[in-house]
Write an enzyme that holds these catalytic residues in place. Structure first.
Site, PDB file in Angstrom:
ATOM      1  N   GLY A  15      67.731  12.217 -61.928  1.00 29.49           N
ATOM      2  CA  GLY A  15      66.224  12.028 -61.536  1.00 29.49           C
ATOM      3  C   GLY A  15      65.694  11.410 -62.947  1.00 29.49           C
ATOM      4  O   GLY A  15      66.385  11.018 -63.766  1.00 29.49           O
ATOM      5  N   LEU A  16      64.518  11.332 -62.990  1.00 30.14           N
ATOM      6  CA  LEU A  16      63.580  10.522 -64.195  1.00 30.14           C
ATOM      7  C   LEU A  16      63.917  11.014 -65.563  1.00 30.14           C
ATOM      8  O   LEU A  16      64.415  10.412 -66.380  1.00 30.14           O
ATOM      9  CB  LEU A  16      62.066  10.744 -63.944  1.00 30.14           C
ATOM     10  N   VAL A  17      64.016  12.667 -65.675  1.00 36.65           N
ATOM     11  CA  VAL A  17      64.302  13.142 -66.981  1.00 36.65           C
ATOM     12  C   VAL A  17      65.845  12.940 -67.298  1.00 36.65           C
ATOM     13  O   VAL A  17      66.135  12.517 -68.182  1.00 36.65           O
ATOM     14  CB  VAL A  17      63.844  14.407 -67.038  1.00 36.65           C
ATOM     15  N   TYR A 140      55.379  26.858 -57.337  1.00 36.86           N
ATOM     16  CA  TYR A 140      56.278  26.100 -58.318  1.00 36.86           C
ATOM     17  C   TYR A 140      55.859  26.709 -59.690  1.00 36.86           C
ATOM     18  O   TYR A 140      56.943  26.826 -60.394  1.00 36.86           O
ATOM     19  CB  TYR A 140      55.570  24.713 -57.995  1.00 36.86           C
ATOM     20  N   LYS A 144      58.611  28.558 -62.137  1.00 41.61           N
ATOM     21  CA  LYS A 144      58.832  27.775 -63.725  1.00 41.61           C
ATOM     22  C   LYS A 144      58.690  28.841 -64.695  1.00 41.61           C
ATOM     23  O   LYS A 144      59.228  29.093 -65.655  1.00 41.61           O
ATOM     24  CB  LYS A 144      58.091  26.740 -63.730  1.00 41.61           C
ATOM     25  N   HIS A 183      53.538  10.733 -59.275  1.00 38.40           N
ATOM     26  CA  HIS A 183      52.606  10.796 -60.451  1.00 38.40           C
ATOM     27  C   HIS A 183      51.686   9.600 -60.655  1.00 38.40           C
ATOM     28  O   HIS A 183      51.976   8.607 -60.149  1.00 38.40           O
ATOM     29  CB  HIS A 183      52.885  11.578 -61.597  1.00 38.40           C
ATOM     30  N   LYS A 191      51.321   0.239 -57.551  1.00 36.94           N
ATOM     31  CA  LYS A 191      50.293  -0.480 -56.863  1.00 36.94           C
ATOM     32  C   LYS A 191      50.023  -1.902 -57.366  1.00 36.94           C
ATOM     33  O   LYS A 191      49.892  -2.746 -56.614  1.00 36.94           O
ATOM     34  CB  LYS A 191      49.044   0.360 -57.359  1.00 36.94           C
TER      35      LYS A 191
END
Lengths: 318, 321
Positions: A15-17, A140, A144, A183, A191
């Site tokens: 993923g992103l991280v 969530y 966490k 996000h 966009k």
């Protein structure tokens, strides 16, 4: 001691991280460190047996635990029970199996969205459990938060060094650029890309005046590696640029436009909510440890991410 | 679908413990209704930390309602030593019971929380809206967070599946069938056991701590009646505190004196101040309960302690200690 082999297992590694950590590790490799980036294809972490199999296979000495069931605002609101139960299951499996396999260091990933809804600002690491989180994603958030409680339990009972980081708004390559689920930064990037393609004006939701701290995934990756190698506390650490580097949504949109060389008009849809004006997180603990750490200048980071998006449009998560 | 003759099967997990026996007493002494079958499950009937075992238990008993009392519990010193275990075991038990209840289309589950799970730094009296307003006392954070997560899951099941899963929050429960073990048990059973021993040995009673902490005590048989009421009538997701009022708070010193009186003990009291007191005050507000049941009468504490002490003396050989 510096030459002892480290096998570092990353859950949610694609993923992103995870990819930010990968880039950081590739920029500054240590000869005794081996990284293994897992994805959901490698193991279903909601199954304890499957989790044990993957630990048995790789025998990690360290774990960076990023895997989670995540979603945007609407995904969470519809299914808080699922977000709670699935994440509780994943986290308990990863931590308990880590302990069983003698892993002394696990770094998990929290989020500023799990902090109490009613709070004073800036928020800091001591405040995580000081009240109920926002109702939209309580499932969530509580799951966490329980990572932090489990970390405390394991460290007290087993002398391990399990800890967690709290990033602010992360952005970078390999993000989820879906306009419904993603996000704000990846949303703007997606966009502007389309507006440039279609030669249309960019609509920004809200007044653009809300302010946020953004952290580039590559910088987060470098900090994650520092936490893995050096940070000894049980209490989490916020990883973010300082309050002085907060930017408005308007500025973020302008930087994204620059990143694509987009010169179209901006339209602010003020019927849309701005969300909170400021959600400032304090990075003083980070600054106490690393006073000299230099974040990538935000215009550079945004431009690099826009470039990545253009080049990988067909394969990006949209 | 509601039919007065349709059998209701009420499964009480942890049914052989202090609270389970309080419910049993209440059911067998006036609370039972026609068409109701009450089952008091124990750990012999299934291991609730194991999902398949939990499912097998539900398949065997086919409950329509559940009162979920089973938990890994312990006194102050038990918790201090093993917060991780208390956290993990209770989370697993609670998740197994709620999900299996849901799988079996059980519409009503009443779980059991505790005032010890409330925020440590708080204003008093505490009420039902305050459960999650800050971290619990450090001595039993594992147990506390696991119990708090029951409330979170109740919300989730009710929102997503239209269930009526809820919970009660008793203050300090005491009564027959308690755990009277001095290491593991709570303060009143501990005092009762100690007085029994001290009386036999002709010694004074040593009370751990300063004796100053204040507590609201609720007799298990009163709690039993109230939990039966909650199961039948209470419709909220938010928990309900089940307790005597603030005006009936008792200090540990006073409690020790009442136990001595109940057991006709005359050798005197000593306070071992090297031992921890735990939390000084945990005053809970029973206003919500009083709004629903303004006329509910609690057994006077002197009478309740006398019954409990008499039970302990009569059942000394088999009591849990």
């Amino acid at each position: 001691m510096a030459c002892t082999k480290k096998v570092i297992l990353l859950t949610g590694g694609t993923g992103l991280v995870g990819q930010g950590i990968k880039s950081a590790a590739e920029q500054n490799p240590q000869p005794n460190e081996e990284f293994i980036f897992l994805s959901s294809k490698d193991a279903d972490l909601t199954s304890r047996e499957a989790t044990k199999s993957i630990f048995e296979k790789h025998r990690p000495t360290h774990v960076i635990h990023l895997a989670a069931k995540v979603g945007g605002l609407y995904g969470n609101m519809r299914a808080n029970l699922q977000f709670f139960r699935i994440n509780m299951s994943i986290n308990d499996n990863v931590l308990s199996v880590s302990q069983e396999y003698g892993v002394k260091k696990v770094v998990s990933c929290l989020s500023t969205c799990i902090f109490p809804d009613k709070t004073s600002y800036p928020i800091d690491e001591t405040m995580i459990h000081n009240g109920a989180p926002h109702t939209s994603n309580y499932g969530y958030s509580y799951a966490k938060r329980m990572i932090d409680v489990l970390n405390k339990g394991y460290n007290q009972q087993h002398g391990t060094n399990y800890t967690a980081v709290v990033p602010t708004n992360v952005f970078g390559p390999h993000d989820n650029f879906n306009l419904e689920e993603g996000h704000v930064m990846p949303g703007l990037i997606h966009k502007v890309y389309k507006c440039k393609e279609n030669n249309t004006p960019l609509t920004v939701w809200g007044t653009g005046s809300a302010r946020r701290q953004f952290i580039y995934s590559l910088d987060l990756g470098r900090l994650f590696l520092w936490v893995l190698r050096e940070y000894q506390e049980t209490e989490p650490i916020i990883l973010s640029v300082g309050e002085e580097d907060e930017i408005s949504i308007k500025t973020a949109a302008e930087l994204v436009a620059k990143g694509f060389d987009y010169e179209g008009e901006f339209v602010y849809d003020t019927t849309r909510s701005d969300g909170q004006y400021k959600k400032t997180a304090s990075n003083s603990k980070l600054r106490k440890y690393l006073p000299e750490f230099k974040f990538t200048p935000i215009d550079e980071a945004i431009r690099a991410t826009c470039q990545w998006f253009s080049e990988h449009y067909k394969k990006a998560r949209i | 679908m509601e039919n007065g003759y349709q059998e209701k099967v009420i499964l009480v997990t942890g049914g052989s413990g202090l609270v389970g026996n309080g419910i049993k007493y209440a059911v067998e002494n006036g609370e039972q209704r026609k068409g109701e079958k009450w089952i008091y499950a124990t750990s012999k009937d299934g291991d609730l930390t194991d999902l398949e075992s939990t499912r097998a238990m539900f398949a065997m008993f086919q409950p329509t309602h559940v009162i979920h009392l089973a938990a890994k519990v312990g006194g102050l010193f038990g918790n201090l030593k093993a917060n991780l275990e208390f956290l993990r075991k209770n989370i697993i038990i609670n998740d197994n019971v709620l999900r299996t209840a849901h799988e079996n289309n059980v519409q009503h589950v009443v779980s059991c929380l505790s005032t010890c799970i409330f925020p440590d730094k708080t204003t008093y009296p505490i009420n039902e809206t305050m459960v999650h307003n800050g971290p619990p006392h450090d001595s039993n954070y594992g147990y506390s967070y696991a119990k708090r997560m029951i409330d979170i899951m109740n919300r989730g099941y009710n929102q997503e599946h239209g269930r009526n899963y809820t919970s009660v929050i008793p203050t300090n429960v005491f009564g027959p069938e308690d755990n009277f073990n001095l290491e593991e048990g709570h303060v009143l059973p501990g005092l009762i056991h100690k007085v029994y021993q001290a009386k036999k040995e002709g010694k004074p009673l040593t009370v751990w701590g300063t004796g100053k902490p204040l507590r609201q005590f609720i007799y298990s048989r009163d709690l039993g009646r109230l939990i039966v009421w909650v199961l039948r009538e209470y419709k909220e997701t938010e928990p309900i505190i089940l307790s005597v009022g603030e005006e009936d708070e008792t200090s540990i010193k006073e409690a020790a004196e009442k136990v001595a009186e109940a057991m006709d003990f005359k050798n005197g009291l000593i306070f071992d101040t090297t031992k921890s007191d735990g939390q000084y005050k945990k005053t809970a507000d029973n206003a919500k309960l009083r709004r629903y049941l303004p006329d509910f009468k609690f057994t006077p504490i002197g009478e309740a302690l006398k019954e409990t002490c008499d039970w302990f003396v009569a059942n000394y050989e088999t009591a849990r200690k």
